[in-house]
Design a protein around this motif. Sequence first.
Motif, PDB file in Angstrom:
ATOM      1  N   SER A  71       0.835  -1.206   0.000  1.00 40.72           N
ATOM      2  CA  SER A  71       0.000   0.000   0.000  1.00 40.72           C
ATOM      3  C   SER A  71       0.870   1.256   0.000  1.00 40.72           C
ATOM      4  CB  SER A  71      -0.924   0.021   1.217  1.00 40.72           C
ATOM      5  OG  SER A  71      -1.819  -1.048   1.179  1.00 40.72           O
TER       6      SER A  71
ATOM      7  N   ILE B 277       3.801   5.262  -6.759  1.00 40.90           N
ATOM      8  CA  ILE B 277       3.742   5.002  -8.199  1.00 40.90           C
ATOM      9  C   ILE B 277       3.319   6.264  -8.939  1.00 40.90           C
ATOM     10  CG2 ILE B 277       2.571   3.651 -10.000  1.00 40.90           C
ATOM     11  CD1 ILE B 277       4.472   1.958  -8.368  1.00 40.90           C
TER      12      ILE B 277
ATOM     13  N   TYR C 218      -2.050  -5.226  -8.043  1.00 43.41           N
ATOM     14  CA  TYR C 218      -1.933  -5.851  -6.721  1.00 43.41           C
ATOM     15  C   TYR C 218      -2.653  -7.186  -6.709  1.00 43.41           C
ATOM     16  CZ  TYR C 218      -2.538  -6.452  -1.645  1.00 43.41           C
ATOM     17  OH  TYR C 218      -2.537  -6.945  -0.368  1.00 43.41           O
TER      18      TYR C 218
ATOM     19  N   LEU D  62       0.562  -0.204 -10.998  1.00 43.12           N
ATOM     20  CA  LEU D  62       0.813  -1.246 -10.015  1.00 43.12           C
ATOM     21  C   LEU D  62      -0.400  -2.166  -9.978  1.00 43.12           C
ATOM     22  CD1 LEU D  62       2.862  -1.960  -7.499  1.00 43.12           C
ATOM     23  CD2 LEU D  62       0.868  -1.259  -6.206  1.00 43.12           C
TER      24      LEU D  62
ATOM     25  N   ALA E 241       2.303   1.638  -3.445  1.00 41.74           N
ATOM     26  CA  ALA E 241       1.304   2.130  -4.399  1.00 41.74           C
ATOM     27  C   ALA E 241       1.202   3.650  -4.358  1.00 41.74           C
ATOM     28  CB  ALA E 241      -0.048   1.488  -4.107  1.00 41.74           C
TER      29      ALA E 241
END
Length: 135
Positions: free
Chosen positions: A35, A41, A49, A47, A38
């Motif tokens: 998290s 990014i 997941y 990304l 992310a």
Amino acid sequence: MKFLAIALAQDEERFIKGYPPKGANLFMYPNYEISQLASLISKRDELIYLDERIDSLSFELPFDLALIYSNFGQEKRTMEIVLQLSEKGKRSIVFGPLPTLWRNSPPDWIDAIVTGSIVNVYSAIREDLARNLLK
């Protein structure tokens, strides 16, 4: 660039297709380090997941690099995933508590590891990947 972030699950927590996930609280707690990653990014990157607790892994999605979060007790599963990715010609980086433990002597089947938090070295990983210099 596309990153595939994989949160591995212990055997007894792993999602089985056709059955509900094991434990409702799993929906409330995504992998914390992924998290954080992310949030770093950029808009030009993506990304994806995948969490083994709530979904089956699929490597059919297009991605440039797999980032695998591995906790204690997940060495066998980590090896399975890394070898599957290698067979498909995909590179991976393993991070989390287990590879931090391997700091001085990682297994020979590992492409690369991050010791400590991957958040601290994400920008270097992205730059190295863009220049094809990933260590």
